[in-house]
Enzyme design. Structure first.
Site, PDB file in Angstrom:
ATOM      1  N   LYS A  87      31.793  35.533  49.594  1.00 25.53           N
ATOM      2  CA  LYS A  87      32.600  36.409  50.459  1.00 25.53           C
ATOM      3  C   LYS A  87      31.880  36.636  51.792  1.00 25.53           C
ATOM      4  O   LYS A  87      32.509  36.684  52.844  1.00 25.53           O
ATOM      5  CB  LYS A  87      32.876  37.749  49.766  1.00 25.53           C
ATOM      6  CG  LYS A  87      33.949  37.656  48.689  1.00 25.53           C
ATOM      7  CD  LYS A  87      35.332  37.742  49.296  1.00 25.53           C
ATOM      8  CE  LYS A  87      36.490  37.225  48.493  1.00 25.53           C
ATOM      9  NZ  LYS A  87      36.527  37.324  47.091  1.00 25.53           N
ATOM     10  N   LYS A 123      38.599  25.585  42.999  1.00 23.99           N
ATOM     11  CA  LYS A 123      39.367  26.381  42.043  1.00 23.99           C
ATOM     12  C   LYS A 123      40.774  26.622  42.594  1.00 23.99           C
ATOM     13  O   LYS A 123      40.932  26.881  43.791  1.00 23.99           O
ATOM     14  CB  LYS A 123      38.615  27.720  41.895  1.00 23.99           C
ATOM     15  CG  LYS A 123      39.327  28.781  41.126  1.00 23.99           C
ATOM     16  CD  LYS A 123      38.559  30.098  41.199  1.00 23.99           C
ATOM     17  CE  LYS A 123      39.341  31.129  41.990  1.00 23.99           C
ATOM     18  NZ  LYS A 123      39.210  32.513  41.588  1.00 23.99           N
ATOM     19  N   LYS A 131      45.256  31.332  45.270  1.00 30.19           N
ATOM     20  CA  LYS A 131      46.277  31.635  46.276  1.00 30.19           C
ATOM     21  C   LYS A 131      45.665  31.631  47.671  1.00 30.19           C
ATOM     22  O   LYS A 131      46.218  31.065  48.606  1.00 30.19           O
ATOM     23  CB  LYS A 131      46.869  33.009  45.959  1.00 30.19           C
ATOM     24  CG  LYS A 131      47.895  33.443  46.939  1.00 30.19           C
ATOM     25  CD  LYS A 131      48.745  34.530  46.362  1.00 30.19           C
ATOM     26  CE  LYS A 131      49.910  33.919  45.660  1.00 30.19           C
ATOM     27  NZ  LYS A 131      50.996  34.778  45.347  1.00 30.19           N
TER      28      LYS A 131
HETATM   29  P1  ADP Z   1      42.944  34.485  42.590  1.00 29.25           P
HETATM   30  O1  ADP Z   1      41.664  33.725  42.359  1.00 29.25           O
HETATM   31  O2  ADP Z   1      44.135  33.575  42.752  1.00 29.25           O
HETATM   32  O3  ADP Z   1      42.834  35.487  43.680  1.00 29.25           O
HETATM   33  P2  ADP Z   1      42.402  36.545  40.650  1.00 29.25           P
HETATM   34  O4  ADP Z   1      41.037  36.520  41.190  1.00 29.25           O
HETATM   35  O5  ADP Z   1      43.225  37.781  40.797  1.00 29.25           O
HETATM   36  O6  ADP Z   1      43.220  35.304  41.229  1.00 29.25           O
HETATM   37  O7  ADP Z   1      42.307  36.152  39.098  1.00 29.25           O
HETATM   38  C1  ADP Z   1      43.058  36.711  38.028  1.00 29.25           C
HETATM   39  C2  ADP Z   1      42.609  36.073  36.720  1.00 29.25           C
HETATM   40  O8  ADP Z   1      42.952  34.690  36.724  1.00 29.25           O
HETATM   41  C3  ADP Z   1      41.080  36.109  36.510  1.00 29.25           C
HETATM   42  O9  ADP Z   1      40.796  36.281  35.132  1.00 29.25           O
HETATM   43  C4  ADP Z   1      40.622  34.758  36.961  1.00 29.25           C
HETATM   44  O10 ADP Z   1      39.419  34.356  36.337  1.00 29.25           O
HETATM   45  C5  ADP Z   1      41.788  33.890  36.527  1.00 29.25           C
HETATM   46  N1  ADP Z   1      41.889  32.733  37.411  1.00 29.25           N
HETATM   47  C6  ADP Z   1      42.187  32.746  38.738  1.00 29.25           C
HETATM   48  N2  ADP Z   1      42.189  31.513  39.246  1.00 29.25           N
HETATM   49  C7  ADP Z   1      41.889  30.681  38.212  1.00 29.25           C
HETATM   50  C8  ADP Z   1      41.747  29.265  38.093  1.00 29.25           C
HETATM   51  N3  ADP Z   1      41.911  28.463  39.133  1.00 29.25           N
HETATM   52  N4  ADP Z   1      41.420  28.741  36.878  1.00 29.25           N
HETATM   53  C9  ADP Z   1      41.258  29.552  35.809  1.00 29.25           C
HETATM   54  N5  ADP Z   1      41.390  30.891  35.846  1.00 29.25           N
HETATM   55  C10 ADP Z   1      41.694  31.456  37.032  1.00 29.25           C
END
Ligand code: ADP
Length: 325
Positions: free
Chosen positions: A113, A193, A196
């Site tokens: 970050k 990864k 969004k």
């Molecule tokens: P983002 O990374 O899209 O902002 P979040 O951080 O809110 O999403 O993640 C919500 C949940 O989804 C968490 O438990 C996170 O580990 C899981 N998650 C998010 N992206 C992935 C991914 N690409 N593969 C597996 N799990 C994911």
């Protein structure tokens, strides 16, 4: 056993969220007492203006639609929004007093970050994992379904719980992560990864046409430039997704791709078709739920009430152990 997990209000969920976390949320509620939280306060760590914060409420709504359509059941699980149970902020403050700054500065997501938002390295960003630990231990959760990217945060939550227990006497179980069989879903770029914020995602609620268009942009085996080149399914992200959406066809692709009997375009079209078929019932449920915004508000009101009862009990115990009461 109690289960807790949280996710930031990022709006519509993508297939990474689904395969990495939401699938487990839904499965675990059949066996355990589950608490799932939309962590709106955490979201503030990366928001810099009133325009971005003004989207929080609609993001919560969209996210709830996906969660419910994926099978989260308010009769079985507590579903609520973090800021509606402000006890977590109090606990966060107490935990911050026993968390060495060095632990937080070493967290990989914090370093990342700092790299992407050097102009906004705020105090809350450093404390992000402390707030996350507070979320989990406030409910004395033992199991935390998350994607692989969350493992460093969970390790820290365990260390914070352990430290509190050592200083003030046993209070919190040390929470354990629960991963799915695909804990890290790569994005359409095939490298990072799926996320969004990186714009490399496929939303669960996309239309069939949008889904196909997105899948067609995906990177496959970079060494395969011509139809006659043999492919390497073992390194191909699209092949990995076939496992989940096209279990009947995956063996055939594993055989045909290395022999160049199937091209990437055809393979992606097949995946998009299967993905749309698998997601169709979920999309239909979502459309029905979207007509009932009041129903979602009621679920969240009720969830916050139930969560708050547990939160107040733990916080009372914590204050007593610290010596504040
Ligand atoms: P983002 O990374 O899209 O902002 P979040 O951080 O809110 O999403 O993640 C919500 C949940 O989804 C968490 O438990 C996170 O580990 C899981 N998650 C998010 N992206 C992935 C991914 N690409 N593969 C597996 N799990 C994911």
């Amino acid at each position: 056993m109690r289960v807790f997990s949280g996710a930031r209000p990022t709006g519509r969920q993508h297939i990474g969220n689904y395969l990495g976390a939401i699938r487990n949320y839904a499965e675990l509620q059949e066996e355990y007492e589950c608490i799932y939280c939309i962590v709106d306060v955490h979201a503030l760590t990366t928001m810099e203006d009133a325009l971005s914060t003004s989207r929080i409420q609609s993001n919560i709504q969209e996210m709830m639609l996906d969660w419910l359509a994926c099978g989260l059941d308010p009769q079985k699980s507590i579903l609520f929004v973090q800021s509606r149970v402000p006890e977590v902020l109090e606990l966060h403050t107490f935990l911050s007093m026993i968390t060495p700054l060095g632990w937080l500065l070493r967290v990989p997501t914090f370093k990342e970050k700092v790299r992407v938002q050097p102009h906004n390295v705020n105090y809350g960003l450093v404390g992000y994992p402390v707030l996350q630990a507070a979320d989990i231990v406030l409910y004395k959760a033992e199991l935390v379904p998350v994607g692989e990217d969350q493992l460093p945060h969970l390790e820290l939550a365990r260390e914070i719980a352990r430290r509190f227990n050592n200083i003030f006497g046993y209070t919190f179980p040390e929470p354990e992560a629960k991963l799915t069989n695909l804990p890290l879903v790569l994005g359409l770029d095939g490298e990072q990864k799926m996320s969004k914020s990186l714009g490399n995602d496929i939303e669960l609620a996309s239309s069939p046409k949008e889904t196909e268009e997105r899948v067609m942009t995906a990177v496959t085996d970079p060494a395969r430039r011509y139809l006659s080149d043999p492919g390497h399914p073992d390194i191909c992200n699209i092949f990995r997704l076939h496992h989940f959406f096209n279990s009947e066809g995956v063996e055939e692709i594993a055989r045909a791709c290395p022999e160049a009997h199937i091209g990437c375009v055809e393979c992606k079209k097949m995946l998009a078709g299967r993905m749309n078929a698998c997601l169709a019932p979920m999309r239909e449920r979502r459309e029905n739920l979207a007509r009932k915004p009041q129903y979602i508000r009621e679920i969240l009101d009720h969830g916050a009430e139930r969560a708050r009862i547990i939160a107040c009990a733990t916080l009372g115990e914590v204050k007593h152990k610290i010596g504040l009461t």
